[in-house]
Design an enzyme around this catalytic site. Sequence first.
Site, PDB file in Angstrom:
ATOM      1  N   TYR A  21      51.641  43.599  40.804  1.00 36.88           N
ATOM      2  CA  TYR A  21      50.797  44.586  41.506  1.00 36.88           C
ATOM      3  C   TYR A  21      51.383  44.901  42.893  1.00 36.88           C
ATOM      4  O   TYR A  21      51.488  46.072  43.276  1.00 36.88           O
ATOM      5  CB  TYR A  21      49.388  44.001  41.614  1.00 36.88           C
ATOM      6  CG  TYR A  21      48.350  44.928  42.226  1.00 36.88           C
ATOM      7  CD1 TYR A  21      47.839  46.009  41.509  1.00 36.88           C
ATOM      8  CD2 TYR A  21      47.862  44.697  43.513  1.00 36.88           C
ATOM      9  CE1 TYR A  21      46.871  46.838  42.064  1.00 36.88           C
ATOM     10  CE2 TYR A  21      46.892  45.521  44.073  1.00 36.88           C
ATOM     11  CZ  TYR A  21      46.398  46.588  43.339  1.00 36.88           C
ATOM     12  OH  TYR A  21      45.440  47.409  43.895  1.00 36.88           O
ATOM     13  N   ASN A  66      44.989  57.980  42.009  1.00 40.52           N
ATOM     14  CA  ASN A  66      44.094  56.842  42.234  1.00 40.52           C
ATOM     15  C   ASN A  66      44.152  55.788  41.134  1.00 40.52           C
ATOM     16  O   ASN A  66      44.025  54.596  41.410  1.00 40.52           O
ATOM     17  CB  ASN A  66      42.652  57.361  42.379  1.00 40.52           C
ATOM     18  CG  ASN A  66      41.632  56.271  42.182  1.00 40.52           C
ATOM     19  OD1 ASN A  66      41.404  55.450  43.073  1.00 40.52           O
ATOM     20  ND2 ASN A  66      41.024  56.213  41.007  1.00 40.52           N
ATOM     21  N   ILE A 101      37.876  46.229  48.448  1.00 40.35           N
ATOM     22  CA  ILE A 101      36.814  47.218  48.310  1.00 40.35           C
ATOM     23  C   ILE A 101      35.969  46.804  47.107  1.00 40.35           C
ATOM     24  O   ILE A 101      36.520  46.432  46.057  1.00 40.35           O
ATOM     25  CB  ILE A 101      37.417  48.633  48.068  1.00 40.35           C
ATOM     26  CG1 ILE A 101      38.475  48.988  49.135  1.00 40.35           C
ATOM     27  CG2 ILE A 101      36.330  49.699  47.983  1.00 40.35           C
ATOM     28  CD1 ILE A 101      37.984  49.071  50.562  1.00 40.35           C
ATOM     29  N   LYS A 139      52.701  48.523  44.200  1.00 41.70           N
ATOM     30  CA  LYS A 139      52.059  49.216  45.324  1.00 41.70           C
ATOM     31  C   LYS A 139      53.035  49.446  46.480  1.00 41.70           C
ATOM     32  O   LYS A 139      52.973  50.482  47.137  1.00 41.70           O
ATOM     33  CB  LYS A 139      50.818  48.443  45.790  1.00 41.70           C
ATOM     34  CG  LYS A 139      49.691  48.424  44.757  1.00 41.70           C
ATOM     35  CD  LYS A 139      49.202  49.835  44.409  1.00 41.70           C
ATOM     36  CE  LYS A 139      47.948  49.832  43.557  1.00 41.70           C
ATOM     37  NZ  LYS A 139      47.417  51.167  43.296  1.00 41.70           N
ATOM     38  N   ALA A 143      54.472  44.626  43.875  1.00 40.06           N
ATOM     39  CA  ALA A 143      55.712  45.403  43.708  1.00 40.06           C
ATOM     40  C   ALA A 143      55.376  46.862  43.394  1.00 40.06           C
ATOM     41  O   ALA A 143      55.996  47.780  43.929  1.00 40.06           O
ATOM     42  CB  ALA A 143      56.561  44.795  42.592  1.00 40.06           C
TER      43      ALA A 143
HETATM   44  P1  NDP Z   1      38.642  50.187  39.023  1.00 40.82           P
HETATM   45  O1  NDP Z   1      39.175  49.112  38.158  1.00 40.82           O
HETATM   46  O2  NDP Z   1      37.211  50.219  39.383  1.00 40.82           O
HETATM   47  O3  NDP Z   1      39.051  51.633  38.411  1.00 40.82           O
HETATM   48  C1  NDP Z   1      40.351  51.873  38.002  1.00 40.82           C
HETATM   49  C2  NDP Z   1      40.448  53.305  37.511  1.00 40.82           C
HETATM   50  O4  NDP Z   1      41.791  53.528  37.061  1.00 40.82           O
HETATM   51  C3  NDP Z   1      39.530  53.570  36.321  1.00 40.82           C
HETATM   52  O5  NDP Z   1      39.071  54.892  36.378  1.00 40.82           O
HETATM   53  C4  NDP Z   1      40.478  53.375  35.143  1.00 40.82           C
HETATM   54  O6  NDP Z   1      40.107  54.062  33.969  1.00 40.82           O
HETATM   55  C5  NDP Z   1      41.737  54.026  35.724  1.00 40.82           C
HETATM   56  N1  NDP Z   1      42.911  53.643  34.951  1.00 40.82           N
HETATM   57  C6  NDP Z   1      43.454  52.427  34.782  1.00 40.82           C
HETATM   58  N2  NDP Z   1      44.538  52.501  33.977  1.00 40.82           N
HETATM   59  C7  NDP Z   1      44.658  53.802  33.615  1.00 40.82           C
HETATM   60  C8  NDP Z   1      45.555  54.518  32.790  1.00 40.82           C
HETATM   61  N3  NDP Z   1      46.564  53.930  32.145  1.00 40.82           N
HETATM   62  N4  NDP Z   1      45.394  55.858  32.674  1.00 40.82           N
HETATM   63  C9  NDP Z   1      44.393  56.478  33.316  1.00 40.82           C
HETATM   64  N5  NDP Z   1      43.485  55.876  34.088  1.00 40.82           N
HETATM   65  C10 NDP Z   1      43.628  54.538  34.239  1.00 40.82           C
HETATM   66  O7  NDP Z   1      39.554  50.111  40.329  1.00 40.82           O
HETATM   67  P2  NDP Z   1      39.327  50.633  41.822  1.00 40.82           P
HETATM   68  O8  NDP Z   1      38.445  51.817  41.843  1.00 40.82           O
HETATM   69  O9  NDP Z   1      39.015  49.464  42.643  1.00 40.82           O
HETATM   70  O10 NDP Z   1      40.828  51.037  42.156  1.00 40.82           O
HETATM   71  C11 NDP Z   1      41.248  52.391  42.326  1.00 40.82           C
HETATM   72  C12 NDP Z   1      42.619  52.369  42.977  1.00 40.82           C
HETATM   73  O11 NDP Z   1      42.531  51.709  44.235  1.00 40.82           O
HETATM   74  C13 NDP Z   1      43.666  51.581  42.166  1.00 40.82           C
HETATM   75  O12 NDP Z   1      44.913  52.227  42.266  1.00 40.82           O
HETATM   76  C14 NDP Z   1      43.701  50.247  42.868  1.00 40.82           C
HETATM   77  O13 NDP Z   1      44.936  49.589  42.684  1.00 40.82           O
HETATM   78  C15 NDP Z   1      43.485  50.671  44.301  1.00 40.82           C
HETATM   79  N6  NDP Z   1      42.996  49.601  45.163  1.00 40.82           N
HETATM   80  C16 NDP Z   1      41.778  49.025  44.972  1.00 40.82           C
HETATM   81  C17 NDP Z   1      41.351  48.017  45.814  1.00 40.82           C
HETATM   82  C18 NDP Z   1      40.017  47.366  45.684  1.00 40.82           C
HETATM   83  O14 NDP Z   1      39.774  46.423  46.465  1.00 40.82           O
HETATM   84  N7  NDP Z   1      39.143  47.777  44.806  1.00 40.82           N
HETATM   85  C19 NDP Z   1      42.210  47.527  46.883  1.00 40.82           C
HETATM   86  C20 NDP Z   1      43.452  48.207  47.007  1.00 40.82           C
HETATM   87  C21 NDP Z   1      43.829  49.201  46.171  1.00 40.82           C
HETATM   88  P3  NDP Z   1      39.281  53.305  32.782  1.00 40.82           P
HETATM   89  O15 NDP Z   1      37.843  53.345  33.183  1.00 40.82           O
HETATM   90  O16 NDP Z   1      39.604  54.084  31.579  1.00 40.82           O
HETATM   91  O17 NDP Z   1      39.817  51.877  32.729  1.00 40.82           O
END
Ligand code: NDP
Length: 233
Positions: A143, A78, A176, A147, A145
């Site tokens: 992003y 995730n 979301i 995904k 690329a």
């Molecule tokens: P958030 O920004 O709310 O959360 C991102 C999460 O990823 C956090 O827990 C963050 O940890 C963690 N993270 C980021 N970089 C790293 C790293 N290097 N190592 C470990 N953990 C990391 O994003 P969302 O919940 O919205 O997104 C979750 C997933 O869903 C992502 O892959 C995103 O691309 C995908 N997504 C989201 C959409 C949306 O509309 N929200 C749409 C489409 C896809 P920390 O708190 O430490 O930063």
Amino acid sequence: MESKKVFITGGNRGIGKGIVEGFLSNGNEVLASCRDASKFPLENDRLTVAELDIADAKSIDNFKNIVESFGPEILVNNAGITKDNIFLRMSDDEWLDVIDTNLTGTFRVTKLVAKGMLKQKWGRIINISSISGMMGNPGQANYSASKSGIDGFTRSLAKELGSRNITVNSVAPGFIATDMTDNLANEELTKKIPLGRIGNVEDVVSLVLFLSSEDANYITGQTLVVDGGLFMK
Ligand code: NDP
């Protein structure tokens, strides 16, 4: 659903936190990774929290023993980031950080888990991609690329692991409501969504739980979109 061992990356907020809560409320045992365990927002007898930076090869190495002793049957990749910029201004760092985290991170974490699943002859791998990887988005060359790379990775892995009863799918959310989209949501965008609203975390969680369940036994190599109809082929 029979209790399973589930490993979720980036379980501390947004969609990942929702997925952790969803699996816990169905009686599963959960390993959730995050970058700062001291700030993890949930507590549960069936929850183990451990630190992992998926963009850091050393951190992945240190995590190996934790994963192996937990023995995940289900993996949800995730964790992900955005670093948006118009293409001509996009720096190497903005490109590499997003590819390293979203795509290479997914590759490395999956490698930690796949061996155990092969031995168990059962597994579910769910990669969170994005409709941005399918439709493209201005300002998101890095992003998008990363995904669509995840979707291709998903299909190859599904072919490699299918004979051991391991399914590999990706879930592609639209918009979301989380920290990631905080400054993007607006009325204009909402008008483009046939279901007339921005998605919530639960919309994604229910699809992830379905793909992890026995009801999805014959689904593999797919990218399932959860976006209120925003992107249609
Ligand atoms: P958030 O920004 O709310 O959360 C991102 C999460 O990823 C956090 O827990 C963050 O940890 C963690 N993270 C980021 N970089 C790293 C790293 N290097 N190592 C470990 N953990 C990391 O994003 P969302 O919940 O919205 O997104 C979750 C997933 O869903 C992502 O892959 C995103 O691309 C995908 N997504 C989201 C959409 C949306 O509309 N929200 C749409 C489409 C896809 P920390 O708190 O430490 O930063």
